[in-house]
Design an enzyme around this catalytic site. Structure first.
Site, PDB file in Angstrom:
ATOM      1  N   THR A 228      39.783 -31.277 -24.072  1.00 32.68           N
ATOM      2  CA  THR A 228      39.956 -32.607 -24.661  1.00 32.68           C
ATOM      3  C   THR A 228      41.107 -32.589 -25.650  1.00 32.68           C
ATOM      4  O   THR A 228      41.378 -31.567 -26.291  1.00 32.68           O
ATOM      5  CB  THR A 228      38.693 -33.054 -25.425  1.00 32.68           C
ATOM      6  N   ASP A 229      41.793 -33.711 -25.759  1.00 35.47           N
ATOM      7  CA  ASP A 229      42.642 -33.877 -26.932  1.00 35.47           C
ATOM      8  C   ASP A 229      41.706 -33.846 -28.128  1.00 35.47           C
ATOM      9  O   ASP A 229      40.497 -34.073 -28.014  1.00 35.47           O
ATOM     10  CB  ASP A 229      43.409 -35.201 -26.867  1.00 35.47           C
ATOM     11  N   TRP A 230      42.248 -33.563 -29.300  1.00 35.35           N
ATOM     12  CA  TRP A 230      41.408 -33.344 -30.480  1.00 35.35           C
ATOM     13  C   TRP A 230      40.670 -34.647 -30.838  1.00 35.35           C
ATOM     14  O   TRP A 230      41.265 -35.602 -31.309  1.00 35.35           O
ATOM     15  CB  TRP A 230      42.260 -32.844 -31.626  1.00 35.35           C
ATOM     16  N   GLY A 231      39.357 -34.652 -30.567  1.00 37.79           N
ATOM     17  CA  GLY A 231      38.551 -35.847 -30.804  1.00 37.79           C
ATOM     18  C   GLY A 231      38.389 -36.732 -29.593  1.00 37.79           C
ATOM     19  O   GLY A 231      37.835 -37.824 -29.700  1.00 37.79           O
ATOM     20  N   ALA A 232      38.834 -36.291 -28.414  1.00 38.45           N
ATOM     21  CA  ALA A 232      38.749 -37.131 -27.212  1.00 38.45           C
ATOM     22  C   ALA A 232      37.444 -36.960 -26.451  1.00 38.45           C
ATOM     23  O   ALA A 232      37.227 -37.654 -25.463  1.00 38.45           O
ATOM     24  CB  ALA A 232      39.924 -36.834 -26.281  1.00 38.45           C
TER      25      ALA A 232
END
Length: 815
Positions: A228-232
């Site tokens: 994931t992108d950071w927080g996705a």
């Protein structure tokens, strides 16, 4: 499974931990199983390894590393060999710092020139973007360091990027937005692909099984992991089922517990979890050899690589009267703060702490140029300073040639927000216009990560687009201006006269629930060339200090089957007096097709280096995809029999050679929208929502969120700004962010301010490391939905708001 022997020894708790990350930058490891903890850090144009001792809010405080030119400039090299060298150098820095995965390259397509993060991306064209990405990946991974191809997919705007639904017809998705990723995967096999934040046609990218499993893994043969992108990460169990292997950063025990309970209850098949674990074990084991010995890199050698990339990428856009290169003995006025304090990289999570910085003014002096300097403006403000203004005019009037350094500053473009227009600061435009009145010999050196408007263009004699040149951009500019280096960069996006000329104008960035890609495949030059729009500088444009002649185009056959390959051969000669490099571009035009198509599309290119008088023969190969469109009826790539033009040019608008080709293909059902969506054929400047709905193939989702719909954890605080308490909380958060958020130097202050109320509330819990609990979120949602009636209940919830306000800037730092 590749590593069943290891996975079988892991407990359910260990499996849950390894798919959830260890902290912000590390994967979980288990030494007893031979699995060390490995680190991944931001790229994409250098190493941003965060210093753990730095406690400031924002994105500074990283260890020094070489700041190479961001993709918005390096892609303009059109030189895959050079980009591989850049990748190798970045990998050597990762080796020294024990970083196993560099988070890049950024491969999203430049749908609009105002996307705030365009500086991180290569091009408006998917073929070029894919080739550039593959080259960077090959270079980095050749040293045993992994990459993360990002952001998969259709992350086309920064505004509301964590909640927006990108609504794209399948053909556009395939031909424009997925193609660059496909090329990179098939040619370079990145170790990881990073999910985008946004939804794609109603499903979050991190839990979109069609994208992750059906397309990337099964169709393309992707062998790595999805992170994931950071927080996705949205809902972790659906994400695991869809194919997302790793959540970053860790959500602590929150998702570990959910995973364990899901397996124990039968909601999640442990066999699926084992697949994800096996992929992560494989990533760790691939990373081990690079971690087992000490490495170091040569700072000066990497600075030289950064300089070569910048020199090979900067574009000479205009050069009237051959004012450049500078001539011996000229008195040269250098105007503009960016000549001594350069804008050399973007703003946000990609900010590199450079090992050193070159500026153009000092390097011009070192080259023996007779220079005088005037600051002209203050970079951090868009306001005319009368003292600086007058000094600049006097300095310019006394010179033979004036070099004005201008462009986009950190405050004008950055991650987390989109530009409002394509203008540079007004004070700079005024300064350039007035300088032209006191001296006719003006050259502008432009900085910035995307297309800008040039109202003074007709008054200046030369424009050198230095883009964002990285830490060695100053020496590159000086070498080009003095003629030590012959410019050879070509534009990777179209320079338009006005923002209103862009096909997304009025529909971008979307501040609604959805972002409708009504233009379909008509973005960039595909739109401007098909619509016959007048442009300032076309896609693929760039001048040289020499001239090139194209001759002798020859096709390997005048008629082929769609399954055959075609070889295009032609000659290029340097007819000038200095050595130079020319980027030859091959476009394909379908002369008659049932489905609407762009006028022409880039399908091959080559950068050719030539001494004065030297001629070379160039051969490029085209396969079926060069002639194909994506057929939504057959769910496959399709060529329609007929005549094609093979065009060889110096840009999309400067076609030098042409040959005709007949292609024979099997007859299949082809969509014909002439009656149902006529504007895609007749006038692409007038496409309607009704046209797009036909293309989309079903009813479009509502762009407007119902005010009667309950605010939930998937909403951002902006969704609640019209509620009784939502507006007050948003105001408090913006005030708090303004007081403590970010750094103007890094450009992340604007990013944090823009994103403060645009992150989904689920992230308050998932990314706060326990500081904001699920119970606190439930209380906040009750308050926003006006579901708490008791005075005591409201007071209790409000008591936690100040803590939330304090935590949000820190939370944003990790995104």
């Amino acid at each position: 499974m590749k590593h069943a022997d290891i996975v079988s020894k892991m407990s359910l708790e260990q499996k849950a931990k390894i798919v959830s990350g260890k902290d912000y930058w590390h994967m979980e490891g288990f030494e007893e199983l031979g699995l060390p903890v490995i680190q991944m850090t931001d790229g994409p144009h250098g190493l941003r390894k965060q210093n753990p001792d730095d406690k400031t809010v924002g994105l500074g405080g990283s260890y020094p590393a070489t700041c190479f030119p961001p993709a918005s400039l390096s892609g303009c090299s059109w030189d895959t060999a050079l980009l591989e060298q850049e990748g190798e150098a970045m990998a050597e820095e990762c080796l020294q710092e024990k970083v196993s995965v560099l988070l890049g390259p950024g491969t999203n397509i430049k749908r609009s020139p105002t996307c705030g993060r365009n500086f991180e991306y290569f091009s408006e064209d998917p073929y070029l973007a894919g080739k550039c990405s593959a080259a960077i990946i090959k270079g980095i991974q050749s040293k045993g360091i992994g990459t993360s191809l990002k952001h998969f997919v259709a992350n086309s705007q920064e505004a509301y990027r964590m909640v927006i639904d990108e609504v794209v017809d399948e053909r556009a998705l395939r031909e424009i937005y997925l193609t660059a990723f496909e090329i990179a995967v098939k040619e370079a096999q990145p170790w990881t692909i990073m999910n985008a934040y946004n939804k794609v046609n109603g499903v979050y990218a991190s839990q979109n099984k069609w994208l992750l499993d059906d397309v990337a893994r099964k169709e393309w043969g992707f062998e790595g992991i999805f992170v994931t992108d950071w927080g996705a990460s949205v809902d972790r169990i659906p994400g695991l089922k869809a194919g997302t292997d790793l959540e970053m950063p860790t959500s602590g025990e929150l998702n570990d517990t959910l995973i364990i309970k899901a397996v124990e209850s039968g909601k999640l098949d442990e066999a699926i979890l084992d697949e994800r674990v096996d992929a992560l074990v494989d990533l760790i084991l691939k990373s081990k050899p690079a971690l087992e010995s000490e490495h170091s890199y040569d700072i000066e050698a990497h600075h030289a690589v950064a300089a070569r990339v910048a020199e090979g990428s900067m574009q000479l856009l205009k050069n009237e009267d051959d004012i450049l290169p500078l001539k011996q003995g000229q008195k040269v006025a250098v105007i503009g703060e960016m000549a001594v304090n350069p804008r050399y990289q973007g703003a946000g999570s990609s900010v590199i702490n450079p090992t050193k910085i070159d500026n153009a003014f000092d390097n011009l002096k070192k080259s023996g140029v007779d220079v005088t300097y005037a600051k002209g403006y203050q970079k951090e403000v868009d306001r005319l300073d009368n003292t600086l203004f007058c000094e600049a005019l006097n300095t310019a009037a006394a010179a033979d040639v004036v070099l004005v350094f201008a462009g986009l500053t950190e405050a004008f473009e950055g991650e987390g927000y989109d530009r409002k227009n394509i203008s540079i600061p007004a004070c700079q435009n005024r300064l350039i216009a007035e300088i032209c009145k006191v001296n006719p010999n003006v050259a502008v050196i432009l900085a910035g990560g995307s297309v800008v408007k040039m109202p003074w263009l007709s008054k200046v004699k030369a424009v050198l687009n230095s883009g964002l040149g990285g830490q060695a951009g100053g020496i590159a500019v000086a070498n080009i201006l003095t003629g030590k280096v012959n410019p050879s960069g070509k534009t990777t996006e179209t320079y338009i006269k006005d923002y209103k000329d862009n096909p997304t104008y009025g529909n971008y960035p979307s501040t609604a629930q959805t972002a409708e890609h009504r233009e379909s495949v008509f973005i960039g030059y595909r739109y401007y060339d098909t619509a016959k729009k007048s442009v300032v500088f076309p896609f693929g444009h760039g001048l040289s200090y020499t001239d090139f002649k194209y001759t002798a185009i020859k096709l390997s056959s005048a008629s082929i089957k769609d399954s055959d390959e075609l070889t295009v051969t032609f000659k290029i000669k340097n007819t000038g007096k200095v050595a130079g490099a020319e980027v030859a571009q091959v476009y394909v035009a379908d002369k008659e097709s049932t489905v609407f198509r762009p006028e022409k599309e880039l399908k091959a290119f080559a950068k050719v280096f030539l001494e004065p008088g030297e001629q070379k023969e160039v051969s490029l190969t085209l396969d079926k995809r060069a002639f194909a469109f994506y057929n939504v009826k057959t769910q496959d790539w399709c060529v329609e029999s007929g005549e094609f033009d093979i065009l060889v040019g110096a840009s999309s608008r400067d076609i030098r050679l042409k040959a005709k080709l007949k292609v024979k293909a099997e007859a299949v059902e082809i969509p014909d929208y002439r009656a149902s969506a006529p504007h895609y054929y007749e006038d692409i400047t007038a496409i309607t929502r009704e046209d797009f709905e036909v293309l989309y193939g079903k009813k479009l989702p509502s762009p407007v969120r119902s005010k009667n719909k309950r605010i939930d954890k998937y909403c951002c605080l902006d969704d609640a700004k019209d509620t009784k308490w939502g507006g007050r909380i948003c105001t408090l958060i913006h005030k708090a962010v303004g007081a403590v958020g970010g750094s103007d130097a890094n450009g992340d202050a604007a990013m944090i301010a823009a994103m403060a109320t645009q992150i989904p509330m689920r992230n308050f819990v998932a990314m706060s490391m326990g500081a904001f609990t699920p119970q606190m979120l439930n209380g906040l949602l009750k308050l926003l939905n006006d579901e708490e009636s008791s005075v005591q209940g409201v007071a209790k919830i409000l008591a936690g708001i100040p803590d939330l306000v304090r935590k949000i800037p820190v939370l944003l730092k990790s995104i």
